[in-house]
Design a protein around this motif. Structure first.
Motif, PDB file in Angstrom:
ATOM      1  N   GLN A 126       0.832  -1.208   0.000  1.00  0.00           N
ATOM      2  CA  GLN A 126       0.000   0.000   0.000  1.00  0.00           C
ATOM      3  C   GLN A 126       0.861   1.251   0.000  1.00  0.00           C
ATOM      4  O   GLN A 126       0.554   2.236  -0.686  1.00  0.00           O
ATOM      5  CB  GLN A 126      -0.928  -0.017   1.216  1.00  0.00           C
ATOM      6  CG  GLN A 126      -1.990  -1.095   1.161  1.00  0.00           C
ATOM      7  CD  GLN A 126      -2.812  -1.172   2.439  1.00  0.00           C
ATOM      8  OE1 GLN A 126      -2.771  -0.269   3.275  1.00  0.00           O
ATOM      9  NE2 GLN A 126      -3.554  -2.251   2.615  1.00  0.00           N
ATOM     10  N   HIS A 147      -3.597  -5.422 -12.322  1.00  0.00           N
ATOM     11  CA  HIS A 147      -4.820  -4.761 -12.754  1.00  0.00           C
ATOM     12  C   HIS A 147      -4.850  -3.346 -12.173  1.00  0.00           C
ATOM     13  O   HIS A 147      -3.927  -2.936 -11.478  1.00  0.00           O
ATOM     14  CB  HIS A 147      -6.059  -5.541 -12.282  1.00  0.00           C
ATOM     15  CG  HIS A 147      -6.130  -6.947 -12.798  1.00  0.00           C
ATOM     16  ND1 HIS A 147      -6.773  -7.286 -13.962  1.00  0.00           N
ATOM     17  CD2 HIS A 147      -5.638  -8.109 -12.297  1.00  0.00           C
ATOM     18  CE1 HIS A 147      -6.671  -8.585 -14.167  1.00  0.00           C
ATOM     19  NE2 HIS A 147      -5.986  -9.113 -13.166  1.00  0.00           N
ATOM     20  N   GLY A 148      -5.931  -2.632 -12.429  1.00  0.00           N
ATOM     21  CA  GLY A 148      -6.044  -1.263 -11.946  1.00  0.00           C
ATOM     22  C   GLY A 148      -4.978  -0.402 -12.613  1.00  0.00           C
ATOM     23  O   GLY A 148      -4.747  -0.487 -13.813  1.00  0.00           O
ATOM     24  N   GLU A 151      -1.277  -1.625  -9.628  1.00  0.00           N
ATOM     25  CA  GLU A 151      -0.987  -1.891  -8.219  1.00  0.00           C
ATOM     26  C   GLU A 151      -1.792  -3.062  -7.663  1.00  0.00           C
ATOM     27  O   GLU A 151      -1.491  -3.568  -6.573  1.00  0.00           O
ATOM     28  CB  GLU A 151      -1.231  -0.626  -7.386  1.00  0.00           C
ATOM     29  CG  GLU A 151      -2.664  -0.369  -6.949  1.00  0.00           C
ATOM     30  CD  GLU A 151      -3.579   0.146  -8.055  1.00  0.00           C
ATOM     31  OE1 GLU A 151      -4.720   0.546  -7.732  1.00  0.00           O
ATOM     32  OE2 GLU A 151      -3.185   0.142  -9.242  1.00  0.00           O
ATOM     33  N   GLU A 152      -2.821  -3.511  -8.402  1.00  0.00           N
ATOM     34  CA  GLU A 152      -3.617  -4.658  -7.953  1.00  0.00           C
ATOM     35  C   GLU A 152      -3.006  -5.918  -8.550  1.00  0.00           C
ATOM     36  O   GLU A 152      -3.014  -6.096  -9.775  1.00  0.00           O
ATOM     37  CB  GLU A 152      -5.073  -4.504  -8.396  1.00  0.00           C
ATOM     38  CG  GLU A 152      -5.752  -3.261  -7.848  1.00  0.00           C
ATOM     39  CD  GLU A 152      -7.121  -3.031  -8.463  1.00  0.00           C
ATOM     40  OE1 GLU A 152      -7.653  -3.976  -9.098  1.00  0.00           O
ATOM     41  OE2 GLU A 152      -7.652  -1.903  -8.342  1.00  0.00           O
TER      42      GLU A 152
END
Length: 271
Positions: A126, A147-148, A151-152
């Motif tokens: 995070q 994804h995103g 960062e996912e």
């Protein structure tokens, strides 16, 4: 303490849509490789912060360096004392190899070790995401589908063990913001994780990088490098990230002829 922040390559990259916050949703497979910088961090005995760098020149003020930003983030959160940071830069910049992001993530990890901070990888990811879209990947540093904004992450059971990697970066630096400003989202997703075949020979028609058309139209030399790798026998070749580095995967060690790729950065590795 010295660590070696490594680069990554992208095995396919799809730009799905532009978001309301100005970022883009992407899907990409990131794979760590052996090409690495060297990062040393030690507590400052004199109580004064210091940053120095050697190797490839990175322009800009020290406080803008992602290693320093990573330290400041940790310092703010955990009240750390000042440190001395030295970065020896080997990974080319403007290449799509994630060098700066890796430096930042490794800085977070080494600071956690030096100061014995009890902070799990989820929390560290995070923090890394605040520094850059693909910084989180380098916290665990395993092959993953992102994804995103990138960062996912979902770990991916994929291996390139036994293949030979040829990485070539011309004397071109591609600005990631520029590349995003020019691209038209394809809206096409990568294959699902369980649909990606282990046979790399099938990937050339399966895994695409949406940035290639935009970047290669602007810089034809990058397209020439990719085409040359395929002529040399690469079973899969692609531009990494938003460029300008191009890589090829080979069944046997590739042979570079004479002045081929002259004045370009070249890296080879058995994976």
């Amino acid at each position: 303490m010295i660590v070696f922040p490594n680069a990554k390559i992208n095995l396919g990259l799809r730009v799905i849509r532009k978001r309301t916050d100005g970022y883009h949703d992407i899907e990409t497979i990131m794979y760590p490789i052996g090409l690495a910088d060297a990062l040393e961090v030690v507590p400052a005995a004199d109580g004064l912060f210091g940053f120095s760098a050697t190797g490839i020149i990175v322009e800009g003020d020290a406080e803008d360096n992602l290693c320093v930003k990573a330290f400041r983030l940790m310092q703010l959160k955990f009240g750390l004392p000042e440190v001395k940071i030295h970065l020896h830069k080997v990974i080319p910049t403007g290449a799509g190899l994630g060098g700066g992001s890796s430096d930042a993530a490794f800085a977070l990890k080494v600071l956690r070790r030096i100061f014995t901070i009890k902070n799990c990888n989820d929390s560290l990811r995070q923090m890394a995401a605040q520094l850059g879209s693909d910084c989180s990947f380098f916290v665990d540093n395993f092959p993953a589908i992102a994804h995103g904004r990138g960062e996912e992450l979902m770990k991916l059971s994929i291996t390139l063990k036994g293949y030979y990697l040829l990485l070539v970066k011309p004397e071109i630096e591609v600005s990631t913001p520029w590349a995003y400003s020019k691209i038209i989202p394809s809206g096409i997703s990568l294959p699902a994780a369980n649909e990606i075949p282990s046979d790399v020979n099938t990937w050339q028609s399966l895994l695409s990088n949406d940035f290639e058309s935009v970047v290669m139209d602007e810089y034809p030399q990058i397209r020439q490098i990719k085409n040359r790798m395929l002529e040399m026998g690469a079973v899969y070749s692609a531009m990494s990230g938003s460029g300008s580095a191009v890589f090829g995967l080979f069944n046997t060690q590739p042979e570079i002829q004479g002045d081929e790729f002259k004045n370009m950065f070249i890296w080879t590795q058995e994976l």
